[in-house]
Design a protein around this motif. Structure first.
Motif, mmCIF file in Angstrom:
data_model
loop_
_atom_site.group_PDB
_atom_site.id
_atom_site.type_symbol
_atom_site.label_atom_id
_atom_site.label_comp_id
_atom_site.label_asym_id
_atom_site.label_seq_id
_atom_site.Cartn_x
_atom_site.Cartn_y
_atom_site.Cartn_z
ATOM 1 N N LYS A 125 0.829 -1.290 -0.015
ATOM 2 C CA LYS A 125 0.022 0.080 -0.040
ATOM 3 C C LYS A 125 0.818 1.143 0.232
ATOM 4 O O LYS A 125 2.036 1.270 0.952
ATOM 5 N N ASP A 126 0.655 2.139 -0.998
ATOM 6 C CA ASP A 126 1.332 3.495 -0.991
ATOM 7 C C ASP A 126 1.412 4.063 0.101
ATOM 8 O O ASP A 126 0.381 4.549 0.750
ATOM 9 N N ALA A 127 2.643 4.334 0.897
ATOM 10 C CA ALA A 127 2.665 5.058 2.215
ATOM 11 C C ALA A 127 2.816 6.552 1.951
ATOM 12 O O ALA A 127 3.072 7.170 2.947
ATOM 13 N N SER A 128 2.532 7.098 0.801
ATOM 14 C CA SER A 128 2.729 8.439 0.602
ATOM 15 C C SER A 128 1.660 9.224 1.345
ATOM 16 O O SER A 128 1.720 10.393 1.658
ATOM 17 N N ILE A 153 11.097 -9.539 -16.234
ATOM 18 C CA ILE A 153 10.655 -8.574 -15.470
ATOM 19 C C ILE A 153 11.921 -7.520 -15.431
ATOM 20 O O ILE A 153 13.158 -7.965 -15.261
ATOM 21 N N SER A 154 11.537 -6.224 -15.376
ATOM 22 C CA SER A 154 12.361 -5.148 -15.367
ATOM 23 C C SER A 154 12.133 -4.583 -13.998
ATOM 24 O O SER A 154 11.198 -3.789 -14.121
ATOM 25 N N ALA A 155 12.923 -4.642 -13.282
ATOM 26 C CA ALA A 155 13.036 -3.836 -12.019
ATOM 27 C C ALA A 155 14.042 -2.842 -11.638
ATOM 28 O O ALA A 155 15.308 -3.177 -12.042
ATOM 29 N N GLY A 156 13.789 -1.781 -10.965
ATOM 30 C CA GLY A 156 14.676 -0.811 -10.819
ATOM 31 C C GLY A 156 15.899 -0.579 -10.005
ATOM 32 O O GLY A 156 16.635 0.341 -9.704
ATOM 33 N N ASN A 157 15.800 -1.894 -9.027
ATOM 34 C CA ASN A 157 16.632 -1.725 -7.835
ATOM 35 C C ASN A 157 16.608 -3.227 -7.402
ATOM 36 O O ASN A 157 15.929 -4.140 -7.512
ATOM 37 N N ALA A 158 17.718 -3.465 -6.661
ATOM 38 C CA ALA A 158 17.827 -4.903 -6.145
ATOM 39 C C ALA A 158 16.796 -5.207 -5.162
ATOM 40 O O ALA A 158 16.324 -6.479 -5.105
ATOM 41 N N TYR A 159 16.327 -4.324 -4.515
ATOM 42 C CA TYR A 159 15.160 -4.619 -3.554
ATOM 43 C C TYR A 159 13.758 -4.997 -4.366
ATOM 44 O O TYR A 159 13.449 -6.055 -3.933
ATOM 45 N N LEU A 160 13.792 -4.442 -5.406
ATOM 46 C CA LEU A 160 12.532 -4.764 -6.263
ATOM 47 C C LEU A 160 12.776 -6.130 -7.010
ATOM 48 O O LEU A 160 11.786 -6.960 -7.013
ATOM 49 N N CYS A 161 14.129 -6.366 -7.432
ATOM 50 C CA CYS A 161 14.335 -7.700 -8.061
ATOM 51 C C CYS A 161 14.205 -8.790 -7.060
ATOM 52 O O CYS A 161 13.738 -9.919 -7.531
ATOM 53 N N ALA A 162 14.582 -8.477 -5.848
ATOM 54 C CA ALA A 162 14.483 -9.644 -4.682
ATOM 55 C C ALA A 162 12.950 -9.802 -4.563
ATOM 56 O O ALA A 162 12.614 -11.324 -4.551
ATOM 57 N N TYR A 163 12.014 -9.159 -4.736
ATOM 58 C CA TYR A 163 10.572 -9.554 -4.459
ATOM 59 C C TYR A 163 10.201 -10.286 -5.724
ATOM 60 O O TYR A 163 9.441 -11.214 -5.440
ATOM 61 N N ASP A 269 11.433 2.735 5.480
ATOM 62 C CA ASP A 269 10.163 1.781 5.603
ATOM 63 C C ASP A 269 10.345 0.993 4.233
ATOM 64 O O ASP A 269 10.913 1.389 3.283
ATOM 65 N N PRO A 270 9.355 -0.305 4.144
ATOM 66 C CA PRO A 270 9.317 -1.007 3.013
ATOM 67 C C PRO A 270 9.154 -0.272 1.849
ATOM 68 O O PRO A 270 9.686 -0.553 0.768
ATOM 69 N N TRP A 271 8.203 0.792 1.840
ATOM 70 C CA TRP A 271 7.625 1.556 0.684
ATOM 71 C C TRP A 271 9.011 2.391 -0.012
ATOM 72 O O TRP A 271 9.347 2.223 -1.061
ATOM 73 N N ALA A 272 9.526 3.152 0.866
ATOM 74 C CA ALA A 272 10.635 3.848 0.528
ATOM 75 C C ALA A 272 11.861 3.139 0.196
ATOM 76 O O ALA A 272 12.692 3.599 -0.736
ATOM 77 N N GLY A 296 17.703 2.300 0.718
ATOM 78 C CA GLY A 296 17.696 1.650 -0.347
ATOM 79 C C GLY A 296 18.841 1.914 -1.355
ATOM 80 O O GLY A 296 19.905 1.862 -0.947
ATOM 81 N N VAL A 297 18.438 2.362 -2.348
ATOM 82 C CA VAL A 297 19.486 2.471 -3.671
ATOM 83 C C VAL A 297 20.226 3.679 -3.291
ATOM 84 O O VAL A 297 21.184 3.988 -4.079
#
Length: 360
Positions: A125-128, A153-163, A269-272, A296-297
């Motif tokens: 859920k977007d934490a914005s 799949i094209s993901a923008g960083n390692a955290y997204l890739c791991a998911y 946090d997970p979203w950031a 993150g990145v």
């Protein structure tokens, strides 16, 4: 006459072409390069121009509903064109609300190769904290399903890739990139006045500035500088020398070049952690030293003392901003380091083959 041997790509994205930074910097700036490689393409935004302009503004609910309904009708009509595609590139989702029925039809019934691209932790859920029409109707749980159905799949960083790798082994880390030759191709002159600290971003991330507002207020008592916010919405900050610039794509680089120092505060946090460091990338590409939170990145992009500073506490923010406000030569050296980093690792030129390989 159309080249029959050319591979055709249909891009499905939330907004019209040029309607969002994520689209511009994730795939739109590669379109000419795709043509050079022999691909043909078409871009299909879910929202039309009029709906996109009012979506995040208060009121006009009926017009928003009509715009969303028309978006679904366009997606259904588009299914008749999907068979001619060799690849379907889906940026974030085919429809911004509801279950992934369009993606299921494309993958399972039409058996097309989906390239799935995302640059945020969109399964959360977007934490914005933004209370808008679209976010109330999100269907975050569909992300894992789309990953399973994808060819690549094209993901923008390692955290997204791991998911993504939990559901599909074919995952490529494709960072958000900057066109350092045609767009962000100028360098900040650090001797220019007035001395300016700044931030750029959308209304959804503006609240993160609140975390360092007190630091900025303290610095205003010690130094003479202006604070610039470049956004689609005015900030609610109590600062003496605050300047708001309405974001405009045509003036984007010129506006950013007003900054001597660029900021990117984030909560841990997970979203950031899913963020791809876009603000820092823009600052550094223009030779503007970046100060960022260690989230993150950010710590991959900003090398502490080389092209900016990583600030974990209020003391860090105060300390390194104080140093940079007093030292133009240091700002220039850090800016040079930032420009080199972006050209080498985060530029369109450095990542073109990485992007093209998604369609192999």
């Amino acid at each position: 006459m159309k080249n029959r041997s050319a591979k055709h790509i249909i891009f499905l994205c939330p907004y019209p072409k040029g309607g969002a930074p994520s689209q511009r910097f994730r795939f739109e700036q590669y379109l000419d390069l795709l043509k050079e490689q022999g691909f043909t393409y078409q871009i299909e935004g879910f929202l039309d121009e009029k709906t996109n302009q009012i979506l995040y503004k208060p009121g006009q609910t009926s017009k928003k509903l009509i715009g969303v309904m028309l978006g679904f009708l366009r997606r259904i009509y588009l299914l008749f064109s999907i068979p001619k595609a060799d690849f379907v590139f889906i940026h974030r989702e085919a429809t911004p609300i509801g279950p992934p029925f369009i993606e299921w039809i494309i993958a399972k019934l039409l058996r097309k190769k989906i390239i799935y691209d995302f640059d945020d932790a969109i399964w959360l859920k977007d934490a914005s904290g933004v209370n808008n029409f679209m976010l109330r109707l999100k269907w975050q749980q569909k992300v894992s399903r789309i990953c399973q159905w994808s060819y690549n799949i094209s993901a923008g960083n390692a955290y997204l890739c791991a998911y993504a790798k939990q559901f599909q082994p074919q995952v490529a880390l494709v960072p958000t990139t900057i066109d350092t030759e045609q767009h962000h191709n100028r360098i900040k002159q650090q001797s220019n006045q007035p001395l300016t600290i700044g931030w750029t971003g959308s209304h959804s991330t503006m609240k993160y500035l609140k975390s360092i507002e007190r630091v900025l207020q303290q610095l205003e008592e010690q130094f003479d500088f202006q604070f610039v916010v470049i956004s689609n919405h005015p900030p609610e900050l109590t600062l003496k020398n605050l300047k708001f610039i309405q974001w405009n794509e045509a003036n984007e680089v010129e506006d950013l070049l007003q900054l001597h120092i660029g900021l990117m505060p984030l909560p841990d946090d997970p979203w950031a952690r899913g963020k791809c460091g876009f603000k820092a990338l823009q600052y550094l590409a223009l030779g503007i030293p970046a100060l960022v939170s260690p989230v993150g990145v950010n710590t991959k992009i900003v090398e502490h003392g080389v092209n900016g500073y990583v600030c974990a506490t209020d003391h860090d923010w105060h300390k390194y901003l104080s140093i940079l406000l007093q030292d133009a030569e240091l700002r220039e050296n850090l800016g040079e380091g930032g420009r080199k980093k972006i050209v080498k690792e985060y530029s369109v030129k450095a990542n073109t083959q990485n992007f093209i390989n998604l369609f192999s």
